[in-house]
Design a protein around this motif. Structure first.
Motif, PDB file in Angstrom:
ATOM      1  N   PHE A 120       0.949  -1.075   0.051  1.00 59.56           N
ATOM      2  CA  PHE A 120       0.040   0.000   0.134  1.00 59.56           C
ATOM      3  C   PHE A 120       0.950   1.256   0.070  1.00 59.56           C
ATOM      4  N   ARG A 156       2.370   5.225   0.659  1.00 57.35           N
ATOM      5  CA  ARG A 156       2.562   5.884   1.734  1.00 57.35           C
ATOM      6  C   ARG A 156       1.523   6.889   1.756  1.00 57.35           C
ATOM      7  N   LYS A 157       1.388   7.683   2.858  1.00 55.60           N
ATOM      8  CA  LYS A 157       0.210   8.523   3.256  1.00 55.60           C
ATOM      9  C   LYS A 157       0.721   9.883   2.737  1.00 55.60           C
ATOM     10  N   LYS A 192      -4.299  -1.000   4.400  1.00 52.30           N
ATOM     11  CA  LYS A 192      -5.313  -0.376   3.711  1.00 52.30           C
ATOM     12  C   LYS A 192      -6.035   0.552   4.634  1.00 52.30           C
ATOM     13  N   SER A 227      -3.767   3.705   5.952  1.00 52.30           N
ATOM     14  CA  SER A 227      -3.317   4.330   4.526  1.00 52.30           C
ATOM     15  C   SER A 227      -4.589   5.311   4.326  1.00 52.30           C
ATOM     16  N   ILE A 250       3.522   3.354   6.615  1.00 49.15           N
ATOM     17  CA  ILE A 250       2.586   3.967   5.955  1.00 49.15           C
ATOM     18  C   ILE A 250       2.686   5.527   6.035  1.00 49.15           C
ATOM     19  N   THR A 289       0.966   7.577   8.342  1.00 47.88           N
ATOM     20  CA  THR A 289      -0.114   8.251   8.595  1.00 47.88           C
ATOM     21  C   THR A 289       0.132   8.798  10.149  1.00 47.88           C
ATOM     22  N   SER A 337       4.324  13.097   9.755  1.00 46.24           N
ATOM     23  CA  SER A 337       4.171  11.873   8.528  1.00 46.24           C
ATOM     24  C   SER A 337       5.560  11.778   7.949  1.00 46.24           C
TER      25      SER A 337
END
Length: 562
Positions: A370, A372-373, A451, A454, A473, A475, A530
């Motif tokens: 998934f 990256r945020k 998921k 993210s 991720i 977040t 982040s």
């Protein structure tokens, strides 16, 4: 099985010098040993074979073969041509030996050097079947359950009666070439096949016949295959984090090694999770039974993911000759393990066998997939996830904070672990909040946590391994330790990424509300959080951990053998 003591059995290993597919393959090193040496060792260890001979036309093959113990018969060059079948080669060697030694053999065992994975126990079972069944010829085979076709003239015709799934098809047997056993009376210059024939199905790995470089690579990988036991548990008290890490490692190791989970039968929660992945599990009730099982399995590597161990347990494992890997072990037994890996709790001056820090966190595959945020200017979705058990019920405490803030427009997602106990009370409380206008979704048994992370704008979680998952991720997150052990997780302090609130018993719903309010109203803070989280690149860690375990094992194995 006891065979008649007067029976004479000879093994002949044909090995010419002119192999074409892989030049000089019979003496080419396969996992640090000449290919032909494997067949020689297998034959010499048989409890039934009286004499082992190598038939060759090549002086170099003869010299190398003699190093491993057999006698050598030189064949004429005319019997080493590409088009010559094995029948006259075996007949020549057999008659030459019988003439030279004045012996009349009862059975002749042909063993191909291109089957290095053949085990002596399998060979002896074949000899027992041959003699007990009084067959003229016994041939090693491999069963193939596939939809086969044949070409007859200009048409293709099926070799099956009905199209079925592979597992329901009648097998077709293919000769492996590994072993062919024949009664002496049957053998002539043109045949080794009598009238009364039977087949012996080899175990899949032992059926490998090296004919190509691809076969060679497969054989090398299989010879390096080891048995690895995961000693791991999961329940309502310790959660499922240890189980998930063991499964993550097993999912990579299974391609090259044999995997077994060894688990305490009283801890059903962890057992259920491992069963979802179809790995073999052996259960035990006490330490005596545990060591009895290990004595039967004889694994090469034992990976303990059971938190702190004592000296007695680890020393008992070492005395049995196992290579010991411990995760997150801060007990006395850690000093006696071969290596200790601890991604959570770091030391300034670790022992030489200890490997600490975020570089050794093992992310599940989904966190490699998934994206990256990228924080957005507004917070629309908040995710609450406190692991497999949430012993302090921080889930409810966080919901109380959100109620106090009156955040009815916020999408609130709650993910419960398998070990979360006060479900009914929580569901009742969420039902009340929903009636008041809060937008709350509850999820359990989430297949893809990456998921969910993210898609969230803020994550509120505990201070264990989940922090690393959030960090991968990127977040923005709020972290609370469930216990004193989690409070020693230095990543939240060293990375300055998560907003850490402290240990659960010191954190009130008002403290959580204040932190949520701060994050929701400070976009630059979320963006900075982040970026700091993503600076700690965690996605090469799994390979690092696997290489560490296997390389240290190989070093140890070499030292033990010398």
């Amino acid at each position: 099985m006891t065979l008649h003591k007067d029976l004479k059995i000879i093994a002949i290993i044909p090995a010419r010098g002119g192999s074409k597919g892989i030049p000089r393959k019979n003496i080419k090193l396969l996992s640090d040993k000449p290919l032909i040496a494997y067949a020689i060792d297998t034959a010499l260890k048989s409890q039934y074979i009286d004499n082992v001979f190598v038939s060759t036309d090549d002086e170099e093959i003869a010299e190398i073969a003699r190093l491993y113990g057999p006698e050598v018969i030189f064949r004429p060059h005319a019997l080493a041509e590409d088009h010559v079948p094995l029948d006259p080669v075996i007949y020549h060697a057999l008659t030459a030996v019988e003439s030279n030694k004045g012996i009349q053999y009862d059975y002749v065992v042909t063993i191909q050097p291109t089957s290095p994975l053949l085990q002596t126990t399998t060979l002896d079972k074949m000899i027992e079947k041959m003699i007990k069944g009084s067959y003229d010829t016994l041939i090693s085979v491999k069963a193939d359950n596939h939809l086969y076709w044949a070409k007859k003239e200009d048409r293709f015709t099926p070799l099956y009666k009905e199209r079925k799934n592979r597992q329901y098809l009648d097998p077709i047997y293919r000769e492996t070439g590994a072993v062919l056993i024949t009664k002496r009376a049957v053998i002539s210059e043109s045949t080794r096949i009598g009238d009364n024939i039977s087949l012996f199905e080899l175990p899949e790995e032992e059926a490998l016949d090296i004919d190509t470089y691809q076969d060679w690579t497969i054989a090398e990988n299989l010879l390096k295959r080891r048995t690895i036991v995961f000693r791991v548990d999961g329940d309502h008290d310790i959660g499922l984090g240890h189980i998930y890490r063991a499964l993550t490692l097993a999912n990579r190791l299974i391609f090259h090694h044999d995997i077994l989970f060894l688990m305490d039968k009283s801890r059903e929660l962890g057992i259920q999770k491992v069963r979802e992945y179809s790995y073999p599990i052996t259960l035990f009730s006490d330490e005596t039974e545990l060591f009895a099982i290990l004595s039967e399995i004889r694994p090469h590597i034992i990976i303990n993911d059971i938190l702190d161990t004592d000296t007695k347990y680890i020393q008992m494992l070492r005395s049995e000759g196992y290579f010991i890997v411990n995760f997150e072990d801060m007990g006395e037994g850690a000093e006696d393990a071969h290596i200790v890996i601890n991604a959570l709790y770091e030391k300034s001056y670790p022992s030489k066998n200890h490997f600490y820090g975020y570089m050794y966190e093992c992310l599940r595959d989904e966190f490699y997939i998934f994206p990256r945020k990228i924080p957005e200017s507004a917070v629309n979705t908040l995710l609450i996830t406190f692991g497999g058990t949430d012993p302090n019920d921080l889930t409810r405490r966080t919901l109380q904070a959100l109620e106090d803030l009156g955040l009815k427009k916020l999408m609130i997602k709650v993910i419960l672990g398998k070990g979360y106990r006060p479900k009914e009370q929580l569901f009742d409380y969420i039902s009340e909040l929903t009636k008041k206008g809060f937008n709350i979704t509850i999820k359990e048994n989430i297949p893809l946590m990456a998921k969910e992370m993210s898609e969230a704008d803020v994550v509120i979680t505990s201070n264990g391994r989940t922090i690393y998952e959030v960090a991968s991720i990127g977040t923005p997150c709020i972290s609370i330790s469930q216990n004193e052990r989690e409070s020693r997780h230095l990543f939240v302090h060293n990375s300055h990424g998560p907003l850490y609130l402290g240990i659960a018993y010191t954190v009130s719903s008002a403290d959580i509300a204040l932190a949520i309010h701060r994050l929701m109203n400070d976009y630059m803070l979320r963006k900075e959080m982040s970026e700091k989280l993503l600076k700690c690149d965690l996605k090469g860690n799994l390979d690092r951990v696997l290489n560490l375990i296997l390389n240290k094992y190989r070093e140890w194995e070499i030292n033990e053998a010398s």
